[in-house]
Design a protein around this motif. Sequence first.
Motif, PDB file in Angstrom:
ATOM      1  N   TRP A  20       4.039   0.347   0.971  1.00  0.00           N
ATOM      2  CA  TRP A  20       3.084  -0.630   0.443  1.00  0.00           C
ATOM      3  C   TRP A  20       3.783  -1.882  -0.102  1.00  0.00           C
ATOM      4  CZ3 TRP A  20       1.254   4.184  -2.442  1.00  0.00           C
ATOM      5  CH2 TRP A  20       0.367   4.910  -1.642  1.00  0.00           C
ATOM      6  N   SER A  40       4.208  -7.495  -3.395  1.00  0.00           N
ATOM      7  CA  SER A  40       3.149  -7.217  -4.363  1.00  0.00           C
ATOM      8  C   SER A  40       3.341  -8.160  -5.543  1.00  0.00           C
ATOM      9  CB  SER A  40       3.201  -5.757  -4.848  1.00  0.00           C
ATOM     10  OG  SER A  40       4.398  -5.505  -5.570  1.00  0.00           O
ATOM     11  N   SER A  56      -2.934  -3.632 -11.169  1.00  0.00           N
ATOM     12  CA  SER A  56      -3.512  -4.437 -10.099  1.00  0.00           C
ATOM     13  C   SER A  56      -2.415  -5.150  -9.319  1.00  0.00           C
ATOM     14  CB  SER A  56      -4.493  -5.453 -10.679  1.00  0.00           C
ATOM     15  OG  SER A  56      -3.836  -6.308 -11.602  1.00  0.00           O
ATOM     16  N   ASP A  57      -2.755  -5.532  -8.103  1.00  0.00           N
ATOM     17  CA  ASP A  57      -1.857  -6.299  -7.236  1.00  0.00           C
ATOM     18  C   ASP A  57      -2.605  -7.560  -6.810  1.00  0.00           C
ATOM     19  OD1 ASP A  57      -0.130  -7.333  -5.362  1.00  0.00           O
ATOM     20  OD2 ASP A  57      -0.385  -5.717  -3.904  1.00  0.00           O
ATOM     21  N   HIS A  60      -2.219  -8.778  -2.915  1.00  0.00           N
ATOM     22  CA  HIS A  60      -2.782  -8.096  -1.749  1.00  0.00           C
ATOM     23  C   HIS A  60      -4.047  -7.311  -2.067  1.00  0.00           C
ATOM     24  CE1 HIS A  60       0.523  -9.389   0.691  1.00  0.00           C
ATOM     25  NE2 HIS A  60       1.412  -8.797  -0.072  1.00  0.00           N
ATOM     26  N   GLN A  61      -4.768  -7.721  -3.108  1.00  0.00           N
ATOM     27  CA  GLN A  61      -6.134  -7.226  -3.356  1.00  0.00           C
ATOM     28  C   GLN A  61      -6.208  -5.704  -3.500  1.00  0.00           C
ATOM     29  OE1 GLN A  61      -5.791  -9.295  -0.133  1.00  0.00           O
ATOM     30  NE2 GLN A  61      -7.638 -10.554  -0.193  1.00  0.00           N
ATOM     31  N   ARG A  62      -5.214  -5.146  -4.200  1.00  0.00           N
ATOM     32  CA  ARG A  62      -5.168  -3.690  -4.373  1.00  0.00           C
ATOM     33  C   ARG A  62      -5.125  -3.325  -5.847  1.00  0.00           C
ATOM     34  NH1 ARG A  62       0.073  -2.766  -0.524  1.00  0.00           N
ATOM     35  NH2 ARG A  62       0.863  -4.286  -2.021  1.00  0.00           N
ATOM     36  N   PHE A  64      -3.546  -0.015  -7.869  1.00  0.00           N
ATOM     37  CA  PHE A  64      -2.773   1.213  -7.743  1.00  0.00           C
ATOM     38  C   PHE A  64      -3.078   2.148  -8.911  1.00  0.00           C
ATOM     39  CE2 PHE A  64      -0.081  -1.869  -5.453  1.00  0.00           C
ATOM     40  CZ  PHE A  64       0.100  -1.187  -4.256  1.00  0.00           C
ATOM     41  N   VAL A  74      -2.825   4.306  -3.858  1.00  0.00           N
ATOM     42  CA  VAL A  74      -3.770   3.202  -3.874  1.00  0.00           C
ATOM     43  C   VAL A  74      -5.139   3.733  -4.261  1.00  0.00           C
ATOM     44  CG1 VAL A  74      -4.910   1.411  -2.508  1.00  0.00           C
ATOM     45  CG2 VAL A  74      -2.496   1.896  -2.133  1.00  0.00           C
ATOM     46  N   GLU A  77      -8.576  -0.894  -2.160  1.00  0.00           N
ATOM     47  CA  GLU A  77      -8.172  -2.185  -1.596  1.00  0.00           C
ATOM     48  C   GLU A  77      -9.441  -2.881  -1.145  1.00  0.00           C
ATOM     49  OE1 GLU A  77      -5.132  -4.044   1.789  1.00  0.00           O
ATOM     50  OE2 GLU A  77      -5.143  -1.902   1.338  1.00  0.00           O
ATOM     51  N   TYR A  78      -9.644  -4.117  -1.593  1.00  0.00           N
ATOM     52  CA  TYR A  78     -10.923  -4.776  -1.322  1.00  0.00           C
ATOM     53  C   TYR A  78     -10.718  -6.287  -1.244  1.00  0.00           C
ATOM     54  CZ  TYR A  78     -11.119  -6.142  -6.272  1.00  0.00           C
ATOM     55  OH  TYR A  78     -10.852  -6.704  -7.498  1.00  0.00           O
TER      56      TYR A  78
END
Length: 306
Positions: A20, A40, A56-57, A60-62, A64, A74, A77-78
Amino acid sequence: MAASTASVTAARFARIPARWAAPRPSEWALAVLGRPEIGSFLEGPAFDRAGTLYVSDLAHQRIFRIDPAGEVDVLVEYDGRPNGLAVDRDGGLFVADYAKGLLRIVPDSGKIETVLAGHRLEPFRGLSDLVFGPDGALYFSDQGQSDLRDPVGRVFRLGANGDVEVLMEGIASPNGMALSPDGAMLYVAVTRANCVYRLPLRPGGGLGKVGVHVYSGGGTGGPDGLAVSADGGLAIAQFGSGRVWLVDSDGLLAGSVRSTEGKGVTNVAYGGPDGRSLYLTEAESGSVLVARLPTPGTELYSHGGR
């Protein structure tokens, strides 16, 4: 800010696994950091009652999920820009999303609900961080791209009854949020002005006299995430310095926590079985670090109130 009087070194607790963490194109990283690719950019550490840590990331909209042993997976993811995180008493994960506003995620299902997309028919400028008060009110910062040239950042309060109030506006980059142990003082990291504001919360609503609690310094950014200890001290993540400044309840320097992974310390949260571990998100390396401190963090709203 003067040099630390007592320094602690943080050790690695977890790192985003290679599958990731490989650099890939990021629209956010290109616009904000000037980097077309990044692995990230970690932010927003928040614990639930079971000791699970969410981070949060932004790149890359993730979001964890990290268990107490440091194992990472994860959660979701959105299509958004998740930044600050906070857990409510039902275990729901509130998200200050830069692109979509205030969201709530149900961790067991991954269901995403929009709580607030904007204020008075206008979208937010770009939410950054959030914190629950002991009465269930939620305080959050609307940072956007505000800075000293364009100080249009705002701080909001979402009451437990659903009422929304603009507590303060005209701020040059309001970022991290934290509350004093009694819930009477709201601290706001003002990144571009290199300081932390104190906002006295009036019992009936609104604010008392707003002032500067701490002038910060060092690094390439400014104060980012905040966390409060049980004795009213403040931990201030100073982005670009590889440091977390520790100040006492009077705002005087008491020590620091040093990163061994990089200088991109973005945010902090107290956790661990006794609450005396301070966890740091370090964006350059995609790591979460931890340091032991003598005083525990203030009890979180999600853990039963303060």
